[in-house]
Scaffold this motif. Structure first.
Motif, PDB file in Angstrom:
ATOM      1  N   PHE A 204       0.838  -1.190   0.000  1.00  0.00           N
ATOM      2  CA  PHE A 204       0.000   0.000   0.000  1.00  0.00           C
ATOM      3  C   PHE A 204       0.879   1.248   0.000  1.00  0.00           C
ATOM      4  CE2 PHE A 204      -2.936  -3.051   2.031  1.00  0.00           C
ATOM      5  CZ  PHE A 204      -4.085  -2.830   1.301  1.00  0.00           C
ATOM      6  N   ASP A 205       0.352   2.315  -0.566  1.00  0.00           N
ATOM      7  CA  ASP A 205       0.942   3.651  -0.457  1.00  0.00           C
ATOM      8  C   ASP A 205       0.428   4.172   0.882  1.00  0.00           C
ATOM      9  OD1 ASP A 205       1.844   6.255  -0.779  1.00  0.00           O
ATOM     10  OD2 ASP A 205       0.636   6.655  -2.564  1.00  0.00           O
ATOM     11  N   VAL A 206       1.298   4.313   1.864  1.00  0.00           N
ATOM     12  CA  VAL A 206       0.860   4.546   3.241  1.00  0.00           C
ATOM     13  C   VAL A 206       1.657   5.647   3.925  1.00  0.00           C
ATOM     14  CG1 VAL A 206       2.358   2.720   4.144  1.00  0.00           C
ATOM     15  CG2 VAL A 206       0.334   3.320   5.419  1.00  0.00           C
ATOM     16  N   VAL A 207       0.974   6.356   4.831  1.00  0.00           N
ATOM     17  CA  VAL A 207       1.605   7.325   5.726  1.00  0.00           C
ATOM     18  C   VAL A 207       1.324   6.841   7.145  1.00  0.00           C
ATOM     19  CG1 VAL A 207       1.637   9.711   6.551  1.00  0.00           C
ATOM     20  CG2 VAL A 207       1.288   9.243   4.107  1.00  0.00           C
ATOM     21  N   VAL A 208       2.387   6.522   7.878  1.00  0.00           N
ATOM     22  CA  VAL A 208       2.263   5.986   9.231  1.00  0.00           C
ATOM     23  C   VAL A 208       2.322   7.136  10.229  1.00  0.00           C
ATOM     24  CG1 VAL A 208       3.313   4.462  10.958  1.00  0.00           C
ATOM     25  CG2 VAL A 208       3.349   3.823   8.535  1.00  0.00           C
ATOM     26  N   THR A 209       1.381   7.150  11.154  1.00  0.00           N
ATOM     27  CA  THR A 209       1.338   8.181  12.193  1.00  0.00           C
ATOM     28  C   THR A 209       1.076   7.537  13.544  1.00  0.00           C
ATOM     29  OG1 THR A 209      -1.047   8.631  12.167  1.00  0.00           O
ATOM     30  CG2 THR A 209       0.298   9.768  10.517  1.00  0.00           C
ATOM     31  N   LYS A 210       1.339   8.266  14.580  1.00  0.00           N
ATOM     32  CA  LYS A 210       0.992   7.832  15.933  1.00  0.00           C
ATOM     33  C   LYS A 210       0.162   8.946  16.545  1.00  0.00           C
ATOM     34  CE  LYS A 210       2.748   6.331  20.362  1.00  0.00           C
ATOM     35  NZ  LYS A 210       3.893   6.059  21.197  1.00  0.00           N
ATOM     36  N   GLY A 211      -1.042   8.609  16.954  1.00  0.00           N
ATOM     37  CA  GLY A 211      -1.888   9.579  17.629  1.00  0.00           C
ATOM     38  C   GLY A 211      -2.646  10.526  16.713  1.00  0.00           C
ATOM     39  N   ILE A 212      -2.556  10.355  15.405  1.00  0.00           N
ATOM     40  CA  ILE A 212      -3.271  11.231  14.471  1.00  0.00           C
ATOM     41  C   ILE A 212      -4.576  10.524  14.082  1.00  0.00           C
ATOM     42  CG2 ILE A 212      -3.154  12.532  12.301  1.00  0.00           C
ATOM     43  CD1 ILE A 212      -0.958  13.355  14.266  1.00  0.00           C
ATOM     44  N   ASP A 213      -5.543  10.589  14.981  1.00  0.00           N
ATOM     45  CA  ASP A 213      -6.817   9.914  14.721  1.00  0.00           C
ATOM     46  C   ASP A 213      -7.577  10.625  13.598  1.00  0.00           C
ATOM     47  OD1 ASP A 213      -9.465  11.402  15.959  1.00  0.00           O
ATOM     48  OD2 ASP A 213      -7.577  12.071  16.849  1.00  0.00           O
ATOM     49  N   PRO A 214      -8.412   9.893  12.868  1.00  0.00           N
ATOM     50  CA  PRO A 214      -9.096  10.504  11.726  1.00  0.00           C
ATOM     51  C   PRO A 214     -10.203  11.484  12.093  1.00  0.00           C
ATOM     52  CG  PRO A 214      -9.723   8.201  11.941  1.00  0.00           C
ATOM     53  CD  PRO A 214      -8.649   8.455  12.950  1.00  0.00           C
ATOM     54  N   VAL A 215     -10.835  11.324  13.224  1.00  0.00           N
ATOM     55  CA  VAL A 215     -11.986  12.163  13.562  1.00  0.00           C
ATOM     56  C   VAL A 215     -11.565  13.546  14.053  1.00  0.00           C
ATOM     57  CG1 VAL A 215     -14.007  12.395  15.068  1.00  0.00           C
ATOM     58  CG2 VAL A 215     -13.444  10.178  14.072  1.00  0.00           C
ATOM     59  N   VAL A 216     -10.708  13.602  15.062  1.00  0.00           N
ATOM     60  CA  VAL A 216     -10.373  14.877  15.689  1.00  0.00           C
ATOM     61  C   VAL A 216      -9.107  15.504  15.096  1.00  0.00           C
ATOM     62  CG1 VAL A 216      -9.796  16.030  17.860  1.00  0.00           C
ATOM     63  CG2 VAL A 216     -11.537  14.239  17.831  1.00  0.00           C
TER      64      VAL A 216
ATOM     65  N   ASP B 297      11.388  21.752  15.673  1.00  0.00           N
ATOM     66  CA  ASP B 297      12.624  22.168  15.005  1.00  0.00           C
ATOM     67  C   ASP B 297      12.992  21.295  13.815  1.00  0.00           C
ATOM     68  OD1 ASP B 297      12.972  24.292  16.743  1.00  0.00           O
ATOM     69  OD2 ASP B 297      14.205  23.116  18.132  1.00  0.00           O
ATOM     70  N   ASP B 298      12.596  20.050  13.856  1.00  0.00           N
ATOM     71  CA  ASP B 298      12.985  19.147  12.771  1.00  0.00           C
ATOM     72  C   ASP B 298      12.017  19.184  11.590  1.00  0.00           C
ATOM     73  OD1 ASP B 298      10.821  17.846  13.905  1.00  0.00           O
ATOM     74  OD2 ASP B 298      11.852  15.933  14.162  1.00  0.00           O
ATOM     75  N   GLY B 299      10.978  20.006  11.664  1.00  0.00           N
ATOM     76  CA  GLY B 299      10.044  20.143  10.555  1.00  0.00           C
ATOM     77  C   GLY B 299       9.097  18.969  10.386  1.00  0.00           C
ATOM     78  N   TYR B 300       8.881  18.213  11.471  1.00  0.00           N
ATOM     79  CA  TYR B 300       8.029  17.026  11.396  1.00  0.00           C
ATOM     80  C   TYR B 300       6.615  17.363  10.924  1.00  0.00           C
ATOM     81  CZ  TYR B 300       5.207  13.031  12.770  1.00  0.00           C
ATOM     82  OH  TYR B 300       4.307  11.997  12.762  1.00  0.00           O
ATOM     83  N   MET B 301       6.021  18.415  11.457  1.00  0.00           N
ATOM     84  CA  MET B 301       4.633  18.740  11.103  1.00  0.00           C
ATOM     85  C   MET B 301       4.507  19.103   9.623  1.00  0.00           C
ATOM     86  SD  MET B 301       2.852  18.001  13.684  1.00  0.00           S
ATOM     87  CE  MET B 301       1.275  18.616  13.150  1.00  0.00           C
ATOM     88  N   LEU B 302       5.457  19.838   9.092  1.00  0.00           N
ATOM     89  CA  LEU B 302       5.414  20.163   7.671  1.00  0.00           C
ATOM     90  C   LEU B 302       5.601  18.898   6.840  1.00  0.00           C
ATOM     91  CD1 LEU B 302       5.192  22.113   5.323  1.00  0.00           C
ATOM     92  CD2 LEU B 302       7.641  22.622   5.601  1.00  0.00           C
TER      93      LEU B 302
ATOM     94  N   LEU C  88       4.864  15.799   7.711  1.00  0.00           N
ATOM     95  CA  LEU C  88       3.652  14.989   7.835  1.00  0.00           C
ATOM     96  C   LEU C  88       2.513  15.585   7.010  1.00  0.00           C
ATOM     97  CD1 LEU C  88       2.160  12.599   9.069  1.00  0.00           C
ATOM     98  CD2 LEU C  88       1.743  14.002  11.101  1.00  0.00           C
ATOM     99  N   THR C  89       2.376  16.893   7.051  1.00  0.00           N
ATOM    100  CA  THR C  89       1.342  17.563   6.260  1.00  0.00           C
ATOM    101  C   THR C  89       1.562  17.297   4.777  1.00  0.00           C
ATOM    102  OG1 THR C  89       1.100  19.283   7.949  1.00  0.00           O
ATOM    103  CG2 THR C  89       0.263  19.791   5.747  1.00  0.00           C
ATOM    104  N   LYS C  90       2.790  17.445   4.321  1.00  0.00           N
ATOM    105  CA  LYS C  90       3.104  17.174   2.913  1.00  0.00           C
ATOM    106  C   LYS C  90       2.815  15.720   2.551  1.00  0.00           C
ATOM    107  CE  LYS C  90       6.710  20.650   2.148  1.00  0.00           C
ATOM    108  NZ  LYS C  90       8.155  20.854   1.907  1.00  0.00           N
ATOM    109  N   ASP C  91       3.160  14.800   3.456  1.00  0.00           N
ATOM    110  CA  ASP C  91       2.923  13.377   3.190  1.00  0.00           C
ATOM    111  C   ASP C  91       1.436  13.075   3.049  1.00  0.00           C
ATOM    112  OD1 ASP C  91       5.649  12.921   3.295  1.00  0.00           O
ATOM    113  OD2 ASP C  91       5.610  11.994   5.298  1.00  0.00           O
ATOM    114  N   LEU C  92       0.618  13.628   3.951  1.00  0.00           N
ATOM    115  CA  LEU C  92      -0.827  13.378   3.903  1.00  0.00           C
ATOM    116  C   LEU C  92      -1.470  14.033   2.687  1.00  0.00           C
ATOM    117  CD1 LEU C  92      -1.561  13.690   7.713  1.00  0.00           C
ATOM    118  CD2 LEU C  92      -1.787  11.604   6.332  1.00  0.00           C
ATOM    119  N   VAL C  93      -1.059  15.240   2.358  1.00  0.00           N
ATOM    120  CA  VAL C  93      -1.579  15.922   1.167  1.00  0.00           C
ATOM    121  C   VAL C  93      -1.141  15.162  -0.079  1.00  0.00           C
ATOM    122  CG1 VAL C  93      -1.363  18.030  -0.223  1.00  0.00           C
ATOM    123  CG2 VAL C  93      -1.836  18.191   2.235  1.00  0.00           C
ATOM    124  N   GLY C  94       0.094  14.720  -0.126  1.00  0.00           N
ATOM    125  CA  GLY C  94       0.579  13.940  -1.269  1.00  0.00           C
ATOM    126  C   GLY C  94      -0.183  12.644  -1.442  1.00  0.00           C
ATOM    127  N   LEU C  95      -0.452  11.957  -0.346  1.00  0.00           N
ATOM    128  CA  LEU C  95      -1.234  10.720  -0.395  1.00  0.00           C
ATOM    129  C   LEU C  95      -2.624  10.996  -0.957  1.00  0.00           C
ATOM    130  CD1 LEU C  95      -1.432   7.673   0.382  1.00  0.00           C
ATOM    131  CD2 LEU C  95      -2.339   8.458   2.593  1.00  0.00           C
TER     132      LEU C  95
END
Length: 171
Positions: free
Chosen positions: A36-48, A140-145, A147-154
């Motif tokens: 699968f083309d997948v983005v793995v996250t921890k704690g990023i639930d789909p609802v909230v 500082d490591d740009g994780y949120m950007l 992750l955002t790019k990964d989810l938008v790309g998916l």
């Protein structure tokens, strides 16, 4: 420990729930688990949490039902309907602790896929400021950007291929 969420795309519901007990992140032909083309996250639930990113992406107000989730696995029609039925479930029942698979709406996919690249840094910054991320330290490591790019790309790849987004979760 926490809950792991894996966002992925699939051609249809049947393809999305193949070998539901296995992570979407690891293909294993011997077990019949496709790649699968997948983005793995921890704690990023789909609802909230993801729902708030979707709201920011679509420039709409957040609401609990915004993501438009359909529960696919374990099958809702087999879910226990009484306390007695819950108590009778075996300890390893997916109804107790998962895994679970959900389908996200086409609207969710399209709101994420439609974000202009120039908006991605601002979108990640908005998302990082939600209450659910308040326990994180500086990004500082740009994780949120990232992750955002990964989810938008998916979401973009799903839309380009006429697919929907799915979420596999496990405790």
């Amino acid at each position: 420990m926490g809950v792991f969420y894996e966002y992925y795309r699939a051609a249809d519901r049947a393809a999305a729930i193949v070998q539901p007990e296995h992570s979407r992140d690891v293909a294993d032909a011997s077990l019949g688990v496709p790649e699968f083309d997948v983005v793995v996250t921890k704690g990023i639930d789909p609802v909230v949490v993801l729902g708030q990113l979707v709201a920011f992406a679509g420039q709409v107000d957040y609401a609990v039902g915004l993501v438009g989730i359909v529960e696919l696995y374990p099958p809702p029609e087999g879910a226990p309907r009484s306390d007695e039925e819950w108590d009778a479930l075996p300890e390893d029942s997916p109804y107790r602790e998962g895994p679970g698979i959900m389908e996200l709406s086409a609207q969710t996919r399209d709101m994420l896929a439609g974000v202009d690249d120039a908006r991605l840094p601002m979108l990640a910054e908005q998302w990082a400021a939600i209450e659910e991320f308040s326990h994180f330290t500086d990004d500082d490591d740009g994780y949120m950007l990232s992750l955002t790019k990964d989810l938008v790309g998916l979401a973009r790849r799903a839309r380009e291929n006429g697919q929907l987004l799915y979420c596999w979760c496990c405790l």
